[in-house]
Design a protein around this motif. Sequence first.
Motif, mmCIF file in Angstrom:
data_model
loop_
_atom_site.group_PDB
_atom_site.id
_atom_site.type_symbol
_atom_site.label_atom_id
_atom_site.label_comp_id
_atom_site.label_asym_id
_atom_site.label_seq_id
_atom_site.Cartn_x
_atom_site.Cartn_y
_atom_site.Cartn_z
ATOM 1 N N MET A 107 0.837 -1.190 0.000
ATOM 2 C CA MET A 107 0.000 0.000 0.000
ATOM 3 C C MET A 107 0.873 1.240 0.000
ATOM 4 O O MET A 107 1.933 1.277 0.624
ATOM 5 N N LYS A 108 0.424 2.267 -0.661
ATOM 6 C CA LYS A 108 1.181 3.506 -0.763
ATOM 7 C C LYS A 108 1.315 4.163 0.604
ATOM 8 O O LYS A 108 0.347 4.498 1.274
ATOM 9 N N ASN A 109 2.586 4.353 1.039
ATOM 10 C CA ASN A 109 2.899 5.082 2.256
ATOM 11 C C ASN A 109 2.246 4.513 3.509
ATOM 12 O O ASN A 109 2.049 5.242 4.495
ATOM 13 N N TYR A 110 1.914 3.233 3.517
ATOM 14 C CA TYR A 110 1.250 2.667 4.700
ATOM 15 C C TYR A 110 2.163 2.748 5.921
ATOM 16 O O TYR A 110 1.735 3.162 7.001
ATOM 17 N N GLU A 111 3.428 2.340 5.758
ATOM 18 C CA GLU A 111 4.335 2.324 6.906
ATOM 19 C C GLU A 111 4.575 3.725 7.441
ATOM 20 O O GLU A 111 4.687 3.925 8.651
ATOM 21 N N GLU A 112 4.639 4.720 6.530
ATOM 22 C CA GLU A 112 4.793 6.097 6.990
ATOM 23 C C GLU A 112 3.539 6.572 7.727
ATOM 24 O O GLU A 112 3.616 7.323 8.710
ATOM 25 N N THR A 113 2.383 6.115 7.264
ATOM 26 C CA THR A 113 1.127 6.534 7.884
ATOM 27 C C THR A 113 1.010 6.044 9.319
ATOM 28 O O THR A 113 0.487 6.750 10.187
ATOM 29 N N VAL A 114 1.478 4.810 9.581
ATOM 30 C CA VAL A 114 1.356 4.242 10.933
ATOM 31 C C VAL A 114 2.666 4.328 11.704
ATOM 32 O O VAL A 114 2.824 3.664 12.737
ATOM 33 N N ALA A 115 3.598 5.153 11.232
ATOM 34 C CA ALA A 115 4.906 5.253 11.882
ATOM 35 C C ALA A 115 4.803 5.755 13.314
ATOM 36 O O ALA A 115 5.679 5.469 14.146
ATOM 37 N N PHE A 116 3.739 6.485 13.622
ATOM 38 C CA PHE A 116 3.594 7.023 14.978
ATOM 39 C C PHE A 116 3.443 5.911 16.025
ATOM 40 O O PHE A 116 3.629 6.127 17.228
ATOM 41 N N LEU A 117 3.094 4.682 15.572
ATOM 42 C CA LEU A 117 2.955 3.557 16.502
ATOM 43 C C LEU A 117 4.295 3.050 17.008
ATOM 44 O O LEU A 117 4.354 2.360 18.030
ATOM 45 N N ASP A 118 5.379 3.371 16.300
ATOM 46 C CA ASP A 118 6.695 2.803 16.548
ATOM 47 C C ASP A 118 6.683 1.338 16.082
ATOM 48 O O ASP A 118 5.638 0.779 15.756
ATOM 49 N N HIS A 119 7.850 0.709 16.032
ATOM 50 C CA HIS A 119 7.947 -0.650 15.487
ATOM 51 C C HIS A 119 7.779 -1.740 16.535
ATOM 52 O O HIS A 119 7.411 -2.859 16.206
ATOM 53 N N TRP A 120 8.038 -1.442 17.813
ATOM 54 C CA TRP A 120 8.116 -2.529 18.797
ATOM 55 C C TRP A 120 7.461 -2.128 20.114
ATOM 56 O O TRP A 120 8.062 -2.157 21.186
ATOM 57 N N GLY A 121 6.197 -1.743 20.021
ATOM 58 C CA GLY A 121 5.428 -1.422 21.213
ATOM 59 C C GLY A 121 4.685 -2.635 21.732
ATOM 60 O O GLY A 121 4.860 -3.770 21.247
ATOM 61 N N CYS A 122 3.832 -2.427 22.716
ATOM 62 C CA CYS A 122 3.064 -3.519 23.310
ATOM 63 C C CYS A 122 2.198 -4.229 22.269
ATOM 64 O O CYS A 122 2.082 -5.456 22.276
ATOM 65 N N PHE A 123 1.609 -3.463 21.352
ATOM 66 C CA PHE A 123 0.762 -4.052 20.309
ATOM 67 C C PHE A 123 1.573 -4.993 19.418
ATOM 68 O O PHE A 123 1.166 -6.134 19.168
ATOM 69 N N GLN A 124 2.724 -4.527 18.933
ATOM 70 C CA GLN A 124 3.544 -5.348 18.045
ATOM 71 C C GLN A 124 4.068 -6.588 18.760
ATOM 72 O O GLN A 124 4.131 -7.674 18.177
ATOM 73 N N LYS A 125 4.455 -6.450 20.025
ATOM 74 C CA LYS A 125 4.953 -7.603 20.774
ATOM 75 C C LYS A 125 3.868 -8.661 20.937
ATOM 76 O O LYS A 125 4.122 -9.859 20.788
ATOM 77 N N THR A 126 2.640 -8.205 21.226
ATOM 78 C CA THR A 126 1.525 -9.142 21.386
ATOM 79 C C THR A 126 1.245 -9.883 20.089
ATOM 80 O O THR A 126 1.107 -11.122 20.078
ATOM 81 N N VAL A 127 1.162 -9.138 18.989
ATOM 82 C CA VAL A 127 0.908 -9.757 17.686
ATOM 83 C C VAL A 127 2.035 -10.725 17.326
ATOM 84 O O VAL A 127 1.794 -11.858 16.878
ATOM 85 N N PHE A 128 3.257 -10.287 17.528
ATOM 86 C CA PHE A 128 4.431 -11.094 17.163
ATOM 87 C C PHE A 128 4.399 -12.452 17.874
ATOM 88 O O PHE A 128 4.475 -13.512 17.227
ATOM 89 N N PHE A 129 4.277 -12.434 19.186
ATOM 90 C CA PHE A 129 4.403 -13.681 19.942
ATOM 91 C C PHE A 129 3.157 -14.559 19.842
ATOM 92 O O PHE A 129 3.266 -15.790 19.841
ATOM 93 N N LEU A 130 1.967 -13.962 19.731
ATOM 94 C CA LEU A 130 0.765 -14.779 19.588
ATOM 95 C C LEU A 130 0.723 -15.469 18.228
ATOM 96 O O LEU A 130 0.340 -16.644 18.134
ATOM 97 N N LEU A 131 1.113 -14.765 17.175
ATOM 98 C CA LEU A 131 1.154 -15.402 15.859
ATOM 99 C C LEU A 131 2.227 -16.482 15.814
ATOM 100 O O LEU A 131 2.025 -17.541 15.205
#
Length: 476
Positions: free
Chosen positions: A1-25
């Motif tokens: 998707m065009k500029n998707y990563e830039e659009t959600v960059a404010f989330l940071d790469h390794w917050g609580c959300f990403q850690k949860t998704v990473f380990f549960l998957l």
Amino acid sequence: MKNYEETVAFLDHWGCFQKTVFFLLCASIIPNGFGAFNLVFLTDVPDHHCFVPDTNLSEDWRKNIIPITVLNGKQELSKCSRYRLDVVQNLSAQGFIPGKDINLTDLEQEGCVDGWSYSKDVYLSNLVTEFDLVCSDQWKQPFTSTVFFVGVLSGSFFAGQLSDRYGRKPILFATLAAQTIFTFAQVFSGSWIIFMVLLFLNGLGQMSNFVAALVLGAELLTGNIRVLYSSMGTCVSFAIGYMLLPVAAYFLRDWQSLLMALSIPCLVYIPLWWLLPESPRWLLSQGRVKEAEAIIRKAAEWNKVQAPRVIFENDCVEEKKVNQEPNSILDLLRNSRIRMTTLILCFVFFTMITGYYSLSFSTAQLHANPYISCFISAVVEIPAYISSWLALRYLPRRLSVSGSLILGSVPLFIIQMVPQDLSGLSLALEMVGKYAFTTGASLMFAYTTELYPTSLRNTAAGTTFTASRTGSCVTP
């Protein structure tokens, strides 16, 4: 998707959300490791010979009723024949001594009309002993593995398109449920045919949820974390399941207990439905902007960051226009560039998976103890997955894939020239080949998801993975 990563960059790469998704998957992929290779133990052929009923035979004749054959220069008991029982009973009743009064090579032989006697030194029971997959029915043993992989192939083909149409999350849990339910149902198989039907249905979900989890994670995660997940996270989770398999099989020596132990724990994945979100990228590609924004805002809450008032605007409008029609496998063939990429990926993936499964299913030859053999084969995958992650971070993709193919093929060519008495060298070469093909397969999982747009990503992944599964089908 065009500029998707830039659009959600404010989330940071390794917050609580990403850690949860990473380990549960990653956790959802562990069952694939022991599900893909439990046939190593279920279809392994234990020592066996014709069953001899408890009749009036002298001790000498009971010891000699099974003919001696020579296999690879070694003498062993015949597995599929015995001397005619009525003749032996008559000779025993008359007091003749085998080998002294009677030349055993002159006696007429018969098949195992009363069944077989199986050694219980390694297995209390498995499919071979349960359904007598030996001698004239020996072809059923490799055919069992082929049926499973045909199911895997079919599941990979349809799951990819269904995931692009109905979403990553529903297909992930549907396929996870399929492999759990049908693995458990196999315990109650009353015949080999019923087991085959259930095994095929099990195969439909077996690796399809791996593909769905891979794509869902690749679309939820960004930056280096996405690369870490796609290359090492998913594959190390697979290897963990692979390593758990021989441990469980060692303590559960009968096939029904083993299958129950591999299926019932999967019920713990039910709560993941409420913890794992749908892919925002997929939702945007379907024009479901509000749902995508809701997921990102929830992620922002988990990460304790402030989300902008409007998250998706121009991006989603463009995506919606592009995706007015559902995508299918034909979309991979219409564009010459995408068509050539797809054909090359299918061929390379086929080669990788054929080498990988051929070496993985020959683990019984690595060590006299099949449990140790399987564990060694699983452990080799850990450094391979680490290597693939490092290659994805620091090396060009094409160089990494080509290097894996070369490193995997050269040892398997050289091994043909190794003398039989140098078994250690042969083992080392085989493990180098396993390491290389494992590294290459891991690279291909991540590489494939990078080469296609969001709207075609899961269809493309499913198609290329389907091509690779034809390699696993011919492996047995």
